[in-house]
Design a protein around this motif. Structure first.
Motif, PDB file in Angstrom:
ATOM      1  N   TYR A  31       0.740  -1.245   0.098  1.00 59.74           N
ATOM      2  CA  TYR A  31       0.094   0.087   0.107  1.00 59.74           C
ATOM      3  C   TYR A  31       0.968   1.139   0.103  1.00 59.74           C
ATOM      4  O   TYR A  31       2.001   1.287   0.750  1.00 59.74           O
ATOM      5  CB  TYR A  31      -1.031   0.000   1.206  1.00 59.74           C
ATOM      6  CG  TYR A  31      -1.914  -1.194   1.293  1.00 59.74           C
ATOM      7  CD1 TYR A  31      -1.455  -2.032   1.853  1.00 59.74           C
ATOM      8  CD2 TYR A  31      -2.959  -0.749   0.638  1.00 59.74           C
ATOM      9  CE1 TYR A  31      -2.592  -3.391   2.002  1.00 59.74           C
ATOM     10  CE2 TYR A  31      -4.050  -1.943   0.625  1.00 59.74           C
ATOM     11  CZ  TYR A  31      -3.754  -3.053   1.315  1.00 59.74           C
ATOM     12  OH  TYR A  31      -4.655  -4.166   1.410  1.00 59.74           O
ATOM     13  N   THR A  49       2.009  12.090   1.786  1.00 56.90           N
ATOM     14  CA  THR A  49       1.734  10.767   1.067  1.00 56.90           C
ATOM     15  C   THR A  49       2.993  10.068   0.938  1.00 56.90           C
ATOM     16  O   THR A  49       4.102  11.024   0.591  1.00 56.90           O
ATOM     17  CB  THR A  49       0.989  10.817  -0.078  1.00 56.90           C
ATOM     18  OG1 THR A  49       0.472   9.528  -0.386  1.00 56.90           O
ATOM     19  CG2 THR A  49       1.411  11.409  -1.168  1.00 56.90           C
ATOM     20  N   ALA A  96      -3.776   6.572   6.406  1.00 54.81           N
ATOM     21  CA  ALA A  96      -4.634   5.953   5.492  1.00 54.81           C
ATOM     22  C   ALA A  96      -3.754   5.057   4.392  1.00 54.81           C
ATOM     23  O   ALA A  96      -2.429   5.215   4.107  1.00 54.81           O
ATOM     24  CB  ALA A  96      -5.492   6.756   4.778  1.00 54.81           C
ATOM     25  N   ALA A  97      -4.338   4.000   3.813  1.00 54.97           N
ATOM     26  CA  ALA A  97      -3.728   3.016   2.928  1.00 54.97           C
ATOM     27  C   ALA A  97      -4.480   2.905   1.633  1.00 54.97           C
ATOM     28  O   ALA A  97      -5.719   2.917   1.738  1.00 54.97           O
ATOM     29  CB  ALA A  97      -3.503   1.709   3.602  1.00 54.97           C
ATOM     30  N   GLY A  98      -3.804   3.032   0.495  1.00 58.86           N
ATOM     31  CA  GLY A  98      -4.344   2.866  -0.755  1.00 58.86           C
ATOM     32  C   GLY A  98      -3.684   2.310  -1.742  1.00 58.86           C
ATOM     33  O   GLY A  98      -2.461   2.234  -1.517  1.00 58.86           O
ATOM     34  N   GLU A 107      -9.286   8.622  -2.500  1.00 58.27           N
ATOM     35  CA  GLU A 107      -8.244   7.628  -3.025  1.00 58.27           C
ATOM     36  C   GLU A 107      -7.662   6.574  -2.246  1.00 58.27           C
ATOM     37  O   GLU A 107      -6.797   5.562  -2.643  1.00 58.27           O
ATOM     38  CB  GLU A 107      -7.234   8.363  -3.481  1.00 58.27           C
ATOM     39  CG  GLU A 107      -7.311   9.454  -4.609  1.00 58.27           C
ATOM     40  CD  GLU A 107      -6.437  10.363  -5.100  1.00 58.27           C
ATOM     41  OE1 GLU A 107      -6.186  11.568  -4.474  1.00 58.27           O
ATOM     42  OE2 GLU A 107      -5.866   9.967  -6.308  1.00 58.27           O
ATOM     43  N   TYR A 108      -8.099   6.552  -0.789  1.00 58.59           N
ATOM     44  CA  TYR A 108      -7.515   5.641   0.013  1.00 58.59           C
ATOM     45  C   TYR A 108      -8.584   4.572   0.522  1.00 58.59           C
ATOM     46  O   TYR A 108     -10.081   5.028   0.756  1.00 58.59           O
ATOM     47  CB  TYR A 108      -7.106   6.504   1.422  1.00 58.59           C
ATOM     48  CG  TYR A 108      -5.534   7.312   0.914  1.00 58.59           C
ATOM     49  CD1 TYR A 108      -5.711   8.468   0.345  1.00 58.59           C
ATOM     50  CD2 TYR A 108      -4.563   6.434   1.167  1.00 58.59           C
ATOM     51  CE1 TYR A 108      -4.626   9.141  -0.107  1.00 58.59           C
ATOM     52  CE2 TYR A 108      -3.458   7.095   0.730  1.00 58.59           C
ATOM     53  CZ  TYR A 108      -3.334   8.378   0.146  1.00 58.59           C
ATOM     54  OH  TYR A 108      -2.197   9.146  -0.067  1.00 58.59           O
ATOM     55  N   TRP A 111      -8.391   3.433   6.715  1.00 57.57           N
ATOM     56  CA  TRP A 111      -8.246   4.354   7.552  1.00 57.57           C
ATOM     57  C   TRP A 111      -8.109   3.843   9.139  1.00 57.57           C
ATOM     58  O   TRP A 111      -8.675   3.007   9.386  1.00 57.57           O
ATOM     59  CB  TRP A 111      -9.455   5.325   7.495  1.00 57.57           C
ATOM     60  CG  TRP A 111      -9.738   6.093   6.163  1.00 57.57           C
ATOM     61  CD1 TRP A 111     -10.063   5.666   5.163  1.00 57.57           C
ATOM     62  CD2 TRP A 111      -8.950   7.208   5.886  1.00 57.57           C
ATOM     63  NE1 TRP A 111      -9.915   6.564   3.891  1.00 57.57           N
ATOM     64  CE2 TRP A 111      -9.349   7.501   4.578  1.00 57.57           C
ATOM     65  CE3 TRP A 111      -8.181   8.577   6.628  1.00 57.57           C
ATOM     66  CZ2 TRP A 111      -9.225   8.918   3.894  1.00 57.57           C
ATOM     67  CZ3 TRP A 111      -7.833   9.436   6.071  1.00 57.57           C
ATOM     68  CH2 TRP A 111      -8.239   9.700   4.701  1.00 57.57           C
TER      69      TRP A 111
END
Length: 121
Positions: A31, A49, A96-98, A107-108, A111
């Motif tokens: 991620y 980010t 957050a991970a995306g 876009e993520y 959370w």
């Protein structure tokens, strides 16, 4: 992936706390990660980010030069080093991970619950 932030609290202006975001579940290194914050009565806003490998970062203008995002994939942990804090940095900070290192919340996919950072003047 599950995310849990820590490291927030009440600090004085000029302080340099570090936030952590511990990840569990699916492989952390799959991620891109981001930090966002939300102050009372305001929209959630982008802070920083970082790519999956950590080789590239991007910051909001409001924190550029003061905050540093970095990650340790071996420890499944994301960090936000905050320097020279100002009262206007007061907010709940979320990790957050995306799939991609974006700057918008949508876009993520995952959370954390957030950690409060309060900066006193």
């Amino acid at each position: 992936v599950q995310l849990e932030e820590s490291g927030g609290g009440l600090v004085q202006a000029g302080a340099s706390p570090r936030l952590s975001c511990a990840a569990s579940g699916r492989s952390f290194s799959l991620y891109a990660m981001g930090w966002f914050r939300q102050a009372p009565g305001k929209e959630r806003e982008f802070v920083a980010t970082i790519t999956r490998s950590g080789d590239s970062t991007y910051y909001a203008d409001s924190v550029k030069g003061r905050f540093t995002i970095f990650r340790d994939n071996a420890k499944n942990t994301l960090y936000l080093q905050m320097n020279s804090l100002k009262p206007e940095d007061t907010a709940v900070y979320y990790c957050a991970a995306g799939r991609l290192p974006g700057t918008w919340p949508y876009e993520y996919d995952y959370w954390g619950q957030g950690t409060q950072v309060t900066v006193s003047s």
